[in-house]
Enzyme design. Structure first.
Site, PDB file in Angstrom:
ATOM      1  N   GLY A  24      15.039   5.929   1.464  1.00 49.75           N
ATOM      2  CA  GLY A  24      13.851   5.265   1.996  1.00 49.75           C
ATOM      3  C   GLY A  24      13.156   6.124   3.036  1.00 49.75           C
ATOM      4  N   ALA A  84      12.510  -2.434   6.340  1.00 51.08           N
ATOM      5  CA  ALA A  84      13.706  -1.614   6.512  1.00 51.08           C
ATOM      6  C   ALA A  84      13.765  -0.440   5.538  1.00 51.08           C
ATOM      7  CB  ALA A  84      14.980  -2.458   6.407  1.00 51.08           C
ATOM      8  N   THR A  96      12.036   1.146  -2.349  1.00 47.58           N
ATOM      9  CA  THR A  96      12.349   2.085  -3.427  1.00 47.58           C
ATOM     10  C   THR A  96      13.820   2.010  -3.793  1.00 47.58           C
ATOM     11  OG1 THR A  96      10.590   3.606  -2.796  1.00 47.58           O
ATOM     12  CG2 THR A  96      12.428   4.535  -4.035  1.00 47.58           C
ATOM     13  N   GLY A 111       2.945   2.003  -2.262  1.00 43.77           N
ATOM     14  CA  GLY A 111       3.050   2.528  -3.617  1.00 43.77           C
ATOM     15  C   GLY A 111       4.228   2.007  -4.412  1.00 43.77           C
ATOM     16  N   GLY A 171       0.823  -1.200   0.000  1.00 43.70           N
ATOM     17  CA  GLY A 171       0.000   0.000   0.000  1.00 43.70           C
ATOM     18  C   GLY A 171       0.858   1.250   0.000  1.00 43.70           C
ATOM     19  N   GLY A 221      10.182   5.478   4.347  1.00 45.00           N
ATOM     20  CA  GLY A 221       9.113   4.712   4.984  1.00 45.00           C
ATOM     21  C   GLY A 221       9.059   4.772   6.498  1.00 45.00           C
ATOM     22  N   GLU A 222       9.955   4.045   7.169  1.00 47.43           N
ATOM     23  CA  GLU A 222       9.844   3.954   8.621  1.00 47.43           C
ATOM     24  C   GLU A 222      10.384   5.192   9.319  1.00 47.43           C
ATOM     25  OE1 GLU A 222      10.827  -0.578   9.542  1.00 47.43           O
ATOM     26  OE2 GLU A 222      11.935   0.356   7.929  1.00 47.43           O
TER      27      GLU A 222
END
Lengths: 160, 337
Positions: free
Chosen positions: B289, B87, B91, B49, B47, B291-292
């Site tokens: 990255g 992690a 991408t 992307g 989700g 993300g997190e």
């Protein structure tokens, strides 16, 4: 156990199925009627992903027995679009990037649709209250709130 | 009773991916007979992307519209190897692998087009909208559709490419223990403003102002979406999410959404997001990255804001009203002793 018949109108179409007594509306819609737009998130009425409209009222389809829906008018997110033309809420969710994984989206959209039908010009607090029975894990809710407000503005513009 | 207000700041460095085993991801790219392209991966889109970003990366590298690219995340039985989606690596790792595979496919595509146009492949370029032309002579061109047909039915060539990304291994130096755990770091800083109720121990986050340094934002709207959601998650980690109060036994952990707490739409802090783009050296088109990383700085920022408000350090998460009250009691006991 003998199966029982259920018959109702789903997104404008007459539907009838035989189900085990005790089958939830969610299971009947997904497994028997091929409408997978309501999602089974918690199966205990806490997440709102299974939200549908029954006779114009928001209901949690995971807590509703299919056999209690005989003769009812049931609407789900799958019935919102008019052919290829998306419902203003669907378009607003897309434009406002209001979904990531998308699992909560059908329930959010039904909750928002019910809001806009009874209050076409909601303010932020109205939207917050309307979606407060729906859990979202990805978006932080703000993009969803903005999408509903966007859809309301789009509606009032097109009506004017 | 008093409601005290405080402000806290925190900043984080966040590694993109990990070093263990070189953290590999592989990708395969091939064209259909009609010149659309397929990216095959084992990386998963949760989700966040990934499919959209990989399609953009492949399209940019080959020189075709993004709509011409389909991404199949397949499964681990049939797809090329990927360590997984975790992690904050998707991408960066998969993106680098897709670039390598797409470059190889592009080279074959240009060689076939060169045969058809009777020119040298190195003299050809793509226009980004489905055509290949001689550099400086746009009228000498062939569509990618016709190029793919020719490759499949005339030249017997596969317009395809293989790609992989592997981080250089880094082992700790014996003397110092120093090593390079990651090649690429994203950064974030958050200022949080809170109110702490000294009577109930309840903490309300009034606002979070976040700045994220994420390399290049390959899709700015999707980045913004992830950062807004991540900022909310950070507050959720700081104040809400836990298997408590059913401790100490995990058997008694939260069983459902009624017991596992998260802030709802009525509990949102005023949230601001700013994005800094400093392209990374080894990321696909400079990406890192995000993300997190984006859910991390809110946690220490909220803890610092609580300290600023009422002078107590709560160092166990989440910072529940009970923990705040215990810390306040300890503070007051120390003051009178």
């Amino acid at each position: 156990m003998a199966k029982i018949s259920v018959q109702f109108t789903l997104n404008g179409s007459e539907r009838a199925e035989f189900v085990e007594s005790g089958t939830t509306l969610l299971a009947a819609l997904r497994d028997k009627m091929d409408d997978t737009s309501p999602k089974g998130g918690c199966h205990q009425g806490a997440c709102g992903a299974c939200t549908v409209m029954i006779d114009g009222e928001l209901r949690l389809s995971c807590l509703t027995l299919a056999e209690t829906c005989n003769g009812a008018q049931i609407r789900t997110t799958a019935g919102l679009a008019n052919g290829e033309v998306l419902h203003p809420l669907q378009r607003a969710f897309e434009d406002a990037f209001a979904a990531q994984c998308g699992f909560c989206t059908p329930g959010m959209i039904m909750a928002a649709a019910a809001l806009l039908e009874r209050n076409p010009n909601p303010d932020r607090a109205d939207v917050v209250e309307a979606i407060s029975g729906n859990v979202c894990r990805c978006t932080g809710y703000e993009p969803i709130i903005q999408a509903v407000l966007l859809a309301a503005r789009a509606n009032s513009t097109s009506a004017a | 009773m008093a409601v005290k207000r405080g402000r806290g700041v925190a900043a984080v460095n966040y590694p993109t991916g990990m070093n263990l085993g070189g953290d590999p991801t592989q990708a395969l790219v091939h064209s259909t007979p009609t010149g659309s392209f397929m990216v095959t991966l084992s990386s998963v889109d949760l989700g966040q992307g990934l499919k959209q970003i990989m399609a953009q990366i492949c399209a940019e590298t080959i020189g075709v519209p993004t709509e011409s690219v389909t991404v199949d995340t397949a499964d681990t039985d049939t797809g090329p190897h990927c360590m997984g989606t975790f992690a904050s690596r998707g991408t960066h790792r998969a993106g680098n692998a897709v670039i390598q595979a797409a470059r190889e496919a592009r080279q074959v595509m240009l060689e076939v087009a060169a045969e058809e146009l009777e020119v040298n492949a190195s003299d050809l370029d793509t226009d980004g909208s489905g055509n290949i032309h001689v550099k400086g002579a746009p009228s000498r061109s062939i569509s990618i559709f016709d190029t793919a047909l020719a490759a499949h039915f005339k030249h017997g060539r596969s317009i395809s490419g293989r790609g992989m990304f592997l981080v250089p291994r880094s082992y700790p130096e014996t003397e110092t223990g120093a090593m390079k755990p990651s090649t690429c770091y994203a950064h974030a800083c958050t200022v949080a403003e809170v109110e702490v109720d000294e009577e109930t121990g309840e903490v309300v986050v009034l606002s979070v102002k976040n700045v994220f340094e994420i390399g290049r934002a390959l899709n700015p709207k999707m980045v913004e979406q992830q950062l807004i959601g991540g900022s909310w998650m950070g507050i959720s980690h700081a104040l809400y999410e836990t298997t408590e109060p059913y401790y100490p036994d995990r058997e008694h952990g939260a069983r459902d959404y009624n017991e596992y707490l998260m802030p709802g739409p009525g509990d949102l802090a005023e949230t601001e997001i700013a994005v800094l783009e400093r392209p990374s050296g080894d990321g696909p088109f400079g990406a890192k990255g995000p993300g997190e990383m984006c859910a991390n700085p809110q946690i220490p920022a909220v803890a610092n804001a609580i300290f600023d408000a009422v002078g107590v350090r709560v160092d166990t998460l989440p910072i529940t009203p009970e923990r705040v009250l215990r810390a306040l009691r300890q503070r007051d006991a120390g003051a009178t002793a």
